[in-house]
Design a protein around this motif. Structure first.
Motif, PDB file in Angstrom:
ATOM      1  N   THR A 219      16.207 -25.360 -17.276  1.00 52.01           N
ATOM      2  CA  THR A 219      17.599 -25.180 -17.678  1.00 52.01           C
ATOM      3  C   THR A 219      17.650 -24.813 -19.150  1.00 52.01           C
ATOM      4  O   THR A 219      16.834 -25.272 -19.944  1.00 52.01           O
ATOM      5  N   SER A 220      18.580 -23.966 -19.512  1.00 47.39           N
ATOM      6  CA  SER A 220      18.681 -23.490 -20.890  1.00 47.39           C
ATOM      7  C   SER A 220      19.431 -24.472 -21.787  1.00 47.39           C
ATOM      8  O   SER A 220      19.535 -24.262 -22.987  1.00 47.39           O
ATOM      9  N   GLN A 221      19.931 -25.554 -21.206  1.00 49.00           N
ATOM     10  CA  GLN A 221      20.705 -26.509 -21.991  1.00 49.00           C
ATOM     11  C   GLN A 221      19.811 -27.406 -22.836  1.00 49.00           C
ATOM     12  O   GLN A 221      18.683 -27.717 -22.455  1.00 49.00           O
ATOM     13  N   SER A 222      20.337 -27.825 -23.974  1.00 42.95           N
ATOM     14  CA  SER A 222      19.662 -28.863 -24.752  1.00 42.95           C
ATOM     15  C   SER A 222      19.876 -30.205 -24.064  1.00 42.95           C
ATOM     16  O   SER A 222      20.773 -30.356 -23.229  1.00 42.95           O
ATOM     17  N   LYS A 223      19.045 -31.191 -24.394  1.00 41.54           N
ATOM     18  CA  LYS A 223      19.170 -32.508 -23.779  1.00 41.54           C
ATOM     19  C   LYS A 223      20.519 -33.143 -24.096  1.00 41.54           C
ATOM     20  O   LYS A 223      21.109 -33.829 -23.256  1.00 41.54           O
ATOM     21  N   ILE A 224      20.998 -32.901 -25.319  1.00 47.44           N
ATOM     22  CA  ILE A 224      22.285 -33.491 -25.714  1.00 47.44           C
ATOM     23  C   ILE A 224      23.415 -32.896 -24.879  1.00 47.44           C
ATOM     24  O   ILE A 224      24.271 -33.614 -24.359  1.00 47.44           O
ATOM     25  N   THR A 225      23.399 -31.571 -24.738  1.00 47.31           N
ATOM     26  CA  THR A 225      24.444 -30.898 -23.955  1.00 47.31           C
ATOM     27  C   THR A 225      24.395 -31.337 -22.495  1.00 47.31           C
ATOM     28  O   THR A 225      25.426 -31.616 -21.881  1.00 47.31           O
ATOM     29  N   TRP A 226      23.172 -31.407 -21.950  1.00 45.59           N
ATOM     30  CA  TRP A 226      23.024 -31.821 -20.555  1.00 45.59           C
ATOM     31  C   TRP A 226      23.537 -33.244 -20.356  1.00 45.59           C
ATOM     32  O   TRP A 226      24.237 -33.544 -19.388  1.00 45.59           O
ATOM     33  N   THR A 227      23.204 -34.137 -21.272  1.00 46.73           N
ATOM     34  CA  THR A 227      23.654 -35.529 -21.174  1.00 46.73           C
ATOM     35  C   THR A 227      25.172 -35.626 -21.250  1.00 46.73           C
ATOM     36  O   THR A 227      25.797 -36.387 -20.495  1.00 46.73           O
TER      37      THR A 227
END
Length: 427
Positions: A219-227
């Motif tokens: 996934t292209s999302q950062s961990k912060i964005t995903w969380t």
């Protein structure tokens, strides 16, 4: 006179939609409008339509923002880590794999769209099934069962249609079904385990195993964005289930926050909205048309007249236990009626008959939701998503129906049993 006019109106709408002579949008507005004019209520027609649209507006707005909310989450790849993890854990054990497919489908189907669910799930797991030489009909059946049961969600098409047709708040309609919904999903998981056990024995006898490893899609999302996205999904769904916020408010707020979290620029936000505008508009326009339809039939007196006449024509045993009988045949009815014609044309009449005989309109809706375009939608030739499912798995419709219908119908009957047991449907 009114009963006959109402009956002819509903028959006309059903024929027009099912024969594809008119789109649901046109049929649901034009035919009842002509009927109101024919019975001499042309002057009151605009007010009937406005009243119907007013009652449907909260449901339509909720559905529009639900599509946008889960569409943003799917586009952002929020569910991709869950899919990757599930496939990694399942490995070559068919029991784990089949349960994993069911769980993945349930997660992806949170947006209520069968088409997007099939497009995401099937390509992700089909190579595993082919590598292990597992019958593709099993994959189609597992995905169909999980998506079918979870089509009962309060923002799913059938539930929204039922709530709109009966002018009942969608959560008021859905909450009694929550234990039934959970039981249905557990039935699907149990069925997946049973099918997986059978398949494991077959593979062991054939001495087959999975040799290759499957590459996880990043996934292209950062961990912060995903969380943040996952937390937002939990908050939105939790606030709806526990009645902390009205569903329409929860999805509006969730959509706004999802846009801000995932798209920093105004142009990207506009593009995201444009990407999901077409499916949202199509469904919302049909819902508003259905509002016109039910508004005209209800306020003109046609619906009440049909209910009173129908209760006198049906056998007393059938009328007394109408919700139960509706539940028993709800899943097969998906092969005969599309969701618009059933929920906006047939169910209001059945509910009126139940009310006229001393029952509750909601009970008929509950019975219908146990099969009609829930467990029934992934095998119905009236549903475009069915053809997408069989196209992606590359099997024939007849093969899919012969294999999957017994399992889907068994799930519908099991949920009917649970609904009777919990008092959602009375005998």
């Amino acid at each position: 006179m009114l009963a006959v006019a109402g009956l002819l109106t509903i028959i006309g709408v059903l024929i027009a939609i099912m024969s594809k002579r008119l789109t649901p949008l046109v049929a649901l507005i034009a035919i009842p409008a002509l009927a109101a004019i024919a019975i001499g209520q042309a002057r009151s027609l605009p007010s009937y339509m406005v009243d119907g649209i007013s009652t449907i507006a909260p449901v339509a707005v909720m559905f529009m923002f639900a599509i946008l909310f889960f569409g943003i989450m799917n586009d952002a790849g929020v569910f991709r880590p869950f899919i990757n993890f599930t496939l990694k854990v399942c490995g070559s054990d068919p029991r784990k794999l089949f349960i994993g497919v069911v769980v993945i489908t349930a997660l992806v189907h949170l947006d209520g769209s069968g088409a997007s669910t099939f497009l995401i799930v099937i390509p992700a797991v089909l190579p595993l099934f082919d590598e292990m030489q597992i019958d593709r009909r099993i994959l189609a059946c597992l995905v169909a069962m999980s998506a079918g049961v979870n089509n009962m969600l309060p923002w799913g098409g059938p539930t929204i249609r039922a709530a709109a047709a009966l002018d009942i708040p969608v959560m008021e309609l859905y909450q009694p079904l929550l234990p039934v919904h959970i039981a249905g999903f557990l039935f699907v998981v149990a069925t997946a385990y049973w099918l997986g056990t059978k398949e494991k024995r077959r593979l062991a006898g054939a001495n087959r195993s999975l040799n290759s490893s499957f590459e996880c899609v990043a996934t292209s999302q950062s961990k912060i964005t995903w969380t943040l996205n996952v937390a937002l999904i939990v908050i939105v769904i939790g606030s709806i289930i526990f009645s902390l916020l009205p569903p329409v408010v929860a999805f509006i707020g969730g959509s706004l926050l999802a846009l801000l979290i995932n798209h920093s620029s105004v142009e990207k936000q506009k593009q995201c909205i444009d990407n999901h505008a077409k499916p949202a508009f199509m469904m919302v326009s049909i819902l508003f048309a259905a509002g016109c339809f039910t508004g005209i039939l209800r306020h003109s007196g046609m619906l009440d007249a049909m209910a009173q006449g129908g209760s006198g024509l049906l056998p007393s045993l059938l009328v007394t236990h109408l919700p139960f009988f509706v539940a028993l045949i709800a899943m097969p009815l998906s092969l005969l009626f599309d969701p618009d014609s059933f929920y906006f044309g047939i169910m209001p009449v059945l509910s009126g008959i139940a009310v006229d005989s001393g029952g509750a309109a909601q009970s008929v809706a509950h019975g219908a939701l146990l099969g009609q375009m829930t467990t029934g939608f992934p095998v119905s030739p009236l549903t475009p998503a069915t053809f997408l499912l069989i196209g992606l798995t590359r099997i024939g419709l007849a093969d899919h129906q012969r294999f999957s219908i017994p399992y889907l119908y068994a799930c519908s009957l099991f949920m009917t049993f649970i609904a009777v047991l919990t008092g959602v449907i009375s005998l």
